[in-house]
Enzyme design. Structure first.
Site, mmCIF file in Angstrom:
data_model
loop_
_atom_site.group_PDB
_atom_site.id
_atom_site.type_symbol
_atom_site.label_atom_id
_atom_site.label_comp_id
_atom_site.label_asym_id
_atom_site.label_seq_id
_atom_site.Cartn_x
_atom_site.Cartn_y
_atom_site.Cartn_z
ATOM 1 N N THR A 1 -2.434 1.405 -4.651
ATOM 2 C CA THR A 1 -2.869 2.572 -3.897
ATOM 3 C C THR A 1 -4.195 3.094 -4.408
ATOM 4 O O THR A 1 -4.559 2.860 -5.569
ATOM 5 C CB THR A 1 -1.803 3.690 -3.965
ATOM 6 O OG1 THR A 1 -2.272 4.843 -3.283
ATOM 7 C CG2 THR A 1 -1.509 4.062 -5.412
ATOM 8 N N LYS B 1 -7.178 -5.071 -4.575
ATOM 9 C CA LYS B 1 -5.873 -5.367 -3.979
ATOM 10 C C LYS B 1 -5.729 -6.862 -3.714
ATOM 11 O O LYS B 1 -4.693 -7.466 -4.002
ATOM 12 C CB LYS B 1 -5.690 -4.582 -2.676
ATOM 13 C CG LYS B 1 -5.498 -3.084 -2.850
ATOM 14 C CD LYS B 1 -5.235 -2.414 -1.504
ATOM 15 C CE LYS B 1 -4.997 -0.921 -1.665
ATOM 16 N NZ LYS B 1 -4.667 -0.255 -0.379
ATOM 17 N N LYS C 1 -16.075 22.217 -0.721
ATOM 18 C CA LYS C 1 -14.717 21.738 -1.001
ATOM 19 C C LYS C 1 -14.813 20.288 -1.442
ATOM 20 O O LYS C 1 -15.666 19.522 -0.974
ATOM 21 C CB LYS C 1 -13.820 21.872 0.223
ATOM 22 C CG LYS C 1 -14.234 20.997 1.415
ATOM 23 C CD LYS C 1 -13.322 21.223 2.601
ATOM 24 C CE LYS C 1 -13.744 20.340 3.787
ATOM 25 N NZ LYS C 1 -12.958 20.598 4.999
ATOM 26 N N ASP D 1 0.858 -1.173 0.000
ATOM 27 C CA ASP D 1 0.000 0.000 0.000
ATOM 28 C C ASP D 1 0.897 1.227 0.000
ATOM 29 O O ASP D 1 2.092 1.144 0.308
ATOM 30 C CB ASP D 1 -0.886 -0.025 1.255
ATOM 31 C CG ASP D 1 -1.764 1.204 1.379
ATOM 32 O OD1 ASP D 1 -2.259 1.683 0.337
ATOM 33 O OD2 ASP D 1 -1.935 1.692 2.496
ATOM 34 N N LYS D 2 0.345 2.391 -0.319
ATOM 35 C CA LYS D 2 1.130 3.631 -0.263
ATOM 36 C C LYS D 2 0.836 4.412 1.002
ATOM 37 O O LYS D 2 1.695 4.626 1.853
ATOM 38 C CB LYS D 2 0.862 4.530 -1.471
ATOM 39 C CG LYS D 2 1.721 5.803 -1.476
ATOM 40 C CD LYS D 2 1.274 6.777 -2.526
ATOM 41 C CE LYS D 2 0.036 7.547 -2.097
ATOM 42 N NZ LYS D 2 0.287 8.492 -0.986
ATOM 43 N N ARG E 1 -5.857 4.001 -7.849
ATOM 44 C CA ARG E 1 -7.307 4.034 -7.671
ATOM 45 C C ARG E 1 -7.900 2.626 -7.522
ATOM 46 O O ARG E 1 -8.953 2.320 -8.074
ATOM 47 C CB ARG E 1 -7.972 4.748 -8.840
ATOM 48 C CG ARG E 1 -7.631 6.217 -8.989
ATOM 49 C CD ARG E 1 -8.176 7.020 -7.846
ATOM 50 N NE ARG E 1 -8.135 8.460 -8.087
ATOM 51 C CZ ARG E 1 -8.369 9.375 -7.150
ATOM 52 N NH1 ARG E 1 -8.631 8.996 -5.916
ATOM 53 N NH2 ARG E 1 -8.323 10.661 -7.428
ATOM 54 N N PHE F 1 -19.540 14.742 3.519
ATOM 55 C CA PHE F 1 -18.722 14.042 2.538
ATOM 56 C C PHE F 1 -19.052 12.548 2.512
ATOM 57 O O PHE F 1 -19.241 11.930 3.548
ATOM 58 C CB PHE F 1 -17.243 14.223 2.884
ATOM 59 C CG PHE F 1 -16.312 13.533 1.930
ATOM 60 C CD1 PHE F 1 -15.834 14.188 0.812
ATOM 61 C CD2 PHE F 1 -15.901 12.225 2.158
ATOM 62 C CE1 PHE F 1 -14.979 13.560 -0.066
ATOM 63 C CE2 PHE F 1 -15.044 11.579 1.284
ATOM 64 C CZ PHE F 1 -14.585 12.251 0.172
ATOM 65 N N ASP G 1 -1.314 -0.961 6.165
ATOM 66 C CA ASP G 1 -1.564 -0.509 7.542
ATOM 67 C C ASP G 1 -3.029 -0.235 7.836
ATOM 68 O O ASP G 1 -3.361 0.122 8.965
ATOM 69 C CB ASP G 1 -0.755 0.754 7.831
ATOM 70 C CG ASP G 1 -1.373 1.989 7.174
ATOM 71 O OD1 ASP G 1 -1.888 1.854 6.048
ATOM 72 O OD2 ASP G 1 -1.339 3.072 7.782
#
Length: 1215
Positions: A775, A882, A632, A425-426, A876, A609, A902
């Protein structure tokens, strides 16, 4: 217990739309139809005594994660032990040893089996005991439970029952699944952290039913009763269907009223709830499935070797039984001493077949020592000790977080040394998931002169590359000057920043005095800057908390990004300090003098959101009465909603966003819209109608209504926050480096010495490992993280596989698949046709494309292309993707895969990979709990694989080889003696020798080999990243040496020859010396422990023979005083004992010799040559970049020399 605290006068429910608000029954919502299978649970609130008898007696709140209990331990554990082929064989052998056909005493077979199986069961019991003690600790936690008459008392979690009313205070964990009745806030809102459930750090909002809001203190529960009818226990964390029957009415329930066990109460002084599910009925326990069983490849190979030895055992047993049948038929009549005239069944020459079949059983028992009985238990003991050393390794201890490395399973230690592909993962893995507000774009102007870590790494890589566009070159090319410009910075901002150093602030890495200390008022677009700051301070759902020591506010936000925005707004002079049920309050500094003004903004609506919306908006009314929509969100979402007159800054903002993405920063666009009173009133009526609607399409209707107002926006600017790289991931570690016009001077000395100190990814690449990054970030960000980590480099050919158009019907979908297949085919051909051996390819693919690429008809082409590429970056991607990619790599390549992450979104790939590594980051412990190994930072993976993986793999492999060596060497001597004595079924060794061989005399040295062996030190492992006995010969040599020397020779001074016990004891002494000296020669690293165990085992043999021989003849039998009177005085015994064998030096022996004699210091060229032989050629990492640059410089030099030669040839002087 005292009465509940005074409730906060704050109705937070007014601001939430999608998160928790549901229409109440008062507004006309019908109750859920609770009937049929799956909906049988009935809970009597505040009446736990009703659930003490069936059918309402449910499971207790006691939780157990152990594998065994007192009743099941022995049957289950014994089944596990005898499920192994070797143990099952010895069980059958032990049973047969009871009968007269056995060549051994029964205890020589039973005792080792009991010892080995008992030791394995003891290990299982100790591991399960540790799980039991953890359960005891959790079950002993206490919670406030209503007893009677409005009194709450502390009660252990395990004693809490269904129907109990529980009070949970701030920062406390919920002891069971609860129905939220009320909270300290007036409208029943509370904040819940579900990190332990799904790994998310953002807070979830829960809201109680309005009908239970009156239960606002302890005393109010004195007469409280009610009935809950709901769904049966199930693992779905995000669904709940039920009804509450209270006050003669029925009220529908949904997930927004359910507080799940192991989640945590945050930002709320206290809540009251009634227990619905307990113990293993809770949703978290319903989800706690055991992780998939993983076995190392060596262990699987060991099973095949055991089966091979079983086949060999059967083969030589058949040979022995055939030989015995032959002897019985043809030679038995001549053996007068066996009385052939009156034969027994086993020696009847007229029935040799029967004799052979019966002898087969004897032979199977006799040659059973070919199978190492103590192999499994010894390896288990060694693996546990290896795991302990991993846990205690100080080099993998993170001092900042106080988290050590932890081997959560010991079954896969040696698998660490066989990893071929790492899938990482990133966010939180390569990066820290710690957000710093670093840059922003306001009104078309970029602010923030401080460089991100990606920019720093990229600038230094450019310096090391020494490319053709260098600013200046010395005649000898010994020094290069490289001009590096930070995106969007100017010389004035840089100079002023250097003059005013700032104390580091968590979450705020911004440096640009043009916006600090009120200087923004002098900027050309001060009004837009003011609006930008207000959006940061108002458009959020956070709660402020005052730090009394510092006098500053901290914020509990739903995401790290939001917290960094509020910190930035505070530093800019716009401090959000208070929230009420309908307003937010901000201290605004509108002058350079530092004076602040308190302003109130009334919250009319909040459109929160969601991952689908990718934006959040808030509708506010300022003190002048103007209604504003502040929004935003992702730039792609905001830009498509801009008004025609709202695109004034679109061009420069887009440019800045691209620059921020190239710098590895996370970006959001900020916009606003002014609303007329009439337009807002009309929209709000529709919105309220949708909010209170009933039906499954309510969320879709709300989103449609939200889209009606989130349009015609005016772009203000954009933010850029940095998710920092973890320490040791990138090539360089640099603090507070800022670039505008930075001239970096690098000599070739600096260049080549940097190449000697590459970081984690470079070391892993040199070890021959491939790294895939999976990622959820967008492609630009992931690519630049790849550059900063040296997964990508200049000159590497990038293959980007993307979906051109995935919208539309089935025909469009088919066309998309054909397009992707065409891209894959062309890419594969391009890679195959590449003739440059140094060319490197990088594959970059996004999640939409991956959806098609992972389908059955295309996935192997995708894998073939990915394997041929030096690095792979998937952008994406979803958690499921994954896991699917990990499965494809594992099954498609057939090689060992390691997944590291993580967060909860990494659990799938961690469990799918051969080895799962969890990082103890800020995204919760879900990944760690699902992992096989856990570390605190990505950089520790280097030591885990290169050092511990190498050591464990070498140790276990040598252990297994040694086990088979010693048992074959020992077992075949029995076969040779059988053949020598006419296949009589007689053992040459005493029964007690057989008993001690595997269990005592040869077991401890091999454990020392598996635990302490280091063919090279950890430092050499990190520099030489590729560093990774013949029993038949020994058995032949020992047997024929002893027979040849002893058989016809006088063994004693009086002329007596050796009897069978003397020969057997001499041969056994040779075996003990041979196997122990062999393991000493195998070892490369000695401590006093190895010396004690190896030479102590040999000494223990002599001690045993001496003491056993001193016992009375009734106990010692033919061994009576055999050492003192027969063997020790005989020179032939000592001559036969000492023998040696030659070893072929291997790579690690050469390196040991080099280091021991310090030749690496005397001859650096030789040391470099030997070290380079131990490294894989790699096309990624810092070393690959240096190699590419060396080739480039040599090419330039050769070209320059060629031009000079041509000029000399054409000159008149040459003529």
């Amino acid at each position: 217990m005292a009465r509940g605290r005074r409730r906060s006068k704050l109705r937070l429910s007014n601001i939430y739309t999608f998160g928790c608000l549901r229409p109440s029954a008062d507004e006309g919502q019908d109750p859920h139809p609770i009937q049929g299978p799956g909906f049988s649970r009935t809970v009597h609130c505040n009446q736990p005594h009703m659930h003490r008898k069936k059918p309402l007696r449910y499971r207790s709140n006691y939780v157990s994660t152990t594998r065994y209990n007192l009743i099941t331990f022995f049957p289950k554990s014994l089944y596990e032990q005898f499920h192994r082929a070797a143990n099952f064989y010895f069980l059958v052998a032990a049973i047969l040893s009871v009968f007269p056909l056995s060549p051994f005493n029964k205890w020589s077979m039973i005792a080792p089996l009991v010892f080995v199986v008992g030791l394995s069961m003891l290990k299982e019991a100790l591991e399960d005991w540790s799980r039991f003690m953890q359960d005891v600790k959790i079950n002993a936690r206490k919670a406030l439970v209503h007893k009677r008459d409005g009194e709450f008392r502390r009660k252990k979690w395990k004693k809490i029952s269904v129907g109990d009313v529980v009070k949970v205070e701030k920062d406390g964990f919920f002891p069971a699944d609860l129905l939220l009745l009320s909270s300290s806030y007036e409208d029943g809102i509370c904040y819940v952290e579900t990190m332990n459930l799904d790994g998310e750090t953002n807070l979830k909002v829960k809201r109680s039913l309005e009908v239970t809001l009156s239960l606002d203190d302890d005393a109010s529960f004195k007469d409280f009763t009610g009935t809950i009818r709901c769904e049966d226990p199930n693992p779905s964390l995000y669904t709940f269907v039920g009804n509450l029957e209270y006050d003669r009415q029925i009220f529908p329930l949904d997930p927004s009223q359910i507080l799940l066990r192991d989640s945590k109460l945050r930002n709320t002084p206290y809540v009251y709830g009634v227990v619905v599910f307990t113990g293993h009925d809770t949703k978290v326990m319903q989800n706690s499935t055991s992780s998939p069983s993983k076995r190392s490849r060596i262990e699987k190979t060991m099973d095949y070797i055991i089966y091979t030895l079983l086949v060999l055992l059967i083969l030589i047993s058949c040979i022995s039984s055939s030989g015995f049948a032959w002897e019985t038929k043809f030679h038995m009549p001549k053996m007068w001493y066996l009385a052939p005239d009156e034969p027994e069944n086993l020696t009847n020459p007229s029935n040799p077949v029967y004799a052979g079949v019966v002898h087969l059983i004897t032979a199977l028992l006799l040659y059973g020592y070919l199978i190492p009985i103590s192999l499994y238990v010894s390896i288990e003991v060694v693996k546990v000790l290896q795991a302990t050393f991993i846990n205690k390794d100080l080099h993998m201890y993170d001092s900042e977080s106080g988290v050590p490395a932890h081997a959560r399973t010991s079954n896969l230690n040696e698998e660490l040394g066989q990893v071929d592909t790492i899938l990482s993962d990133k966010t939180g893995t390569l990066t820290c998931n710690q957000m710093d507000f670093l840059k922003c774009s306001i009104a078309g102007t970029s602010y923030g002169v401080r460089s991100s870590e990606v920019e720093v790494a990229a600038a230094q890589q450019m310096a090391v590359d020494l490319d053709d566009h260098s600013r200046a070159t010395t005649p000898r090319m010994s020094v290069q000057e490289i001009e590096v410009e930070s995106s969007g910075s100017n010389h004035e901002g840089e100079t002023m920043m250097m003059m005013s150093p700032r104390v580091p602030i968590k979450g705020f890495g911004f440096e640009d005095v043009r916006l600090m200390n009120g200087n923004w008022l002098r900027e050309p677009h001060a009004d837009d800057i003011l609006l930008f700051f207000r959006i940061l301070a108002i458009c959020h759902t956070a709660i402020p908390e005052l730090n009394e020591e510092t006098g500053k506010y901290t914020y509990e936000a739903e995401s790290p990004d939001e917290a960094s925005f509020l910190t930035a707004a505070s530093e800019f002079g716009f401090v959000f300090f208070k929230r009420t049920q309908s307003s937010v309050y901000v201290h605004e500094r509108l002058s350079s003098s530092g004076q602040t003004v308190e302003r109130e903004y009334k919250i009319l609506n909040l459109l929160d959101f969601t991952s689908k919306r990718k934006r959040m908006s808030v509708v506010v009314r300022d003190e002048e009465g103007q209604i504003l929509l502040l929004c935003k969100g992702a730039d792609s979402i905001i830009f498509e909603r801009l008004a025609k007159n709202g695109k004034t800054y679109l061009g420069p903002t887009t440019k800045h966003l691209n620059e921020y993405g190239e710098a590895g920063l996370r970006t959001l666009a900020l916009s606003y819209r002014k609303l007329d009173e009439d337009d807002y009133s009309a929209w709000n009526a529709e919105f309220h109608k949708a909010k209170t609607s009933i039906g499954s399409d309510r969320d879709e209707l709300l989103e449609k209504i939200s889209d009606m107002i989130e349009k015609d926006l005016i772009l203000v600017g954009a933010t850029a926050v940095e998710d920092k790289l973890q320490k040791g991931v990138c090539i360089y570690q640099t603090r507070h480096l800022n670039f505008h016009l930075v001239y970096v001077k690098l000599s070739f000395f600096f260049l080549f010495h940097l190449s000697l100190g590459p970081q984690c990814i470079d070391k892993l690449a040199q070890a021959g490992l491939k790294l895939w990054v999976l990622t959820g970030d967008k492609m630009e960000t992931a690519i630049n993280i790849g550059y900063s980590c040296s997964l990508l480099r200049q000159g590497m050919k990038q293959i980007c596989i993307t979906v051109m158009n995935s919208e539309g019907g089935s025909q469009d979908s088919k066309a998309v698949k054909e397009n992707i297949l065409n891209q894959l085919t062309k890419a594969v051909q391009m890679v195959k046709l590449e003739k440059d051996p140094h060319a490197a390819f990088a594959l970059i693919i996004d999640g939409k494309t991956l959806t098609y690429a992972l389908e059955d008809d295309m996935k192997f082409q995708f894998l073939a292309l990915a394997v041929d590429c030096a690095s792979v970056i998937c952008c994406r991607v979803s958690p499921k993707q994954k896991a699917l990619v990990t499965r494809l790599v594992k099954e498609g390549t057939g090689k060992t895969t390691l997944a590291i992450g993580d967060g909860a979104n990494d659990v799938g790939m961690i469990q799918e990979a051969d080895i799962g590594v969890g990082i103890s980051g800020v995204e919760g412990m879900q990944a760690v709990m699902a992992s096989d190994f856990s570390i605190a930072q990505f950089r520790f993976l280097e030591r885990l694989l290169v050092v511990h993986g190498h050591w464990c793999y070498k140790r276990i492999a040598q252990m297994i080889c040694y086990f088979f060596y010693k048992n074959i060497a020992f077992g075949l001597t029995l076969f040779y003696f059988e053949a020598f004595t006419g296949f009589s079924g007689q053992s040459v060794y005493n029964d007690y020798y057989l008993l001690l061989f595997n269990v005592v005399l040869t077991s401890l040295p091999v454990i020392a080999l598996g635990v302490f062996e280091q063919d090279v030190s950890s430092e050499i492992c990190l520099q030489n990243t590729r560093l990774d006995g013949n029993g038949v010969y020994s058995s032949v040599a020992i047997f024929f040496l002893n027979i040849g020397v002893i058989y016809e020779q006088a063994f004693r001074a009086t002329g007596q020859t050796a009897d069978m016990d003397a020969v057997g004891t001499t041969m056994f002494t040779c075996i003990i010396w041979a196997v122990n000296v062999q393991i000493a020669l195998t070892m490369s690293h000695f401590t006093w422990i190895q010396h004690v165990l190896i030479w102590g085992s040999i000494g223990l043999w002599y001690l045993f023979v001496a003491l056993y021989g001193m016992m009375p003849p009734s106990l010692s039998g033919n061994i009576y005083r055999i050492l003192a009177e027969i063997l020790a005085p005989a020179p032939i015994y000592w001559i036969s004992t000492f023998w040696s064998q030659f070893l072929n030096p291997m790579d690690h022996h050469i390196i040991q010799e080099i280091k021991y004699y310090k030749r690496d210091l005397e001859d650096r060229r030789m040391w470099t040559r030997e070290r380079n032989k131990a490294r894989e050629k790699t096309k990624i990492g810092f070393t690959a970049r240096v190699d590419a640059k060396i080739r480039h410089l040599r090419s330039k030099l050769n070209k320059k020399q060629s031009n000079c030669s041509a000029q000399d040839t054409m000159s008149p002087r040459s003529v």
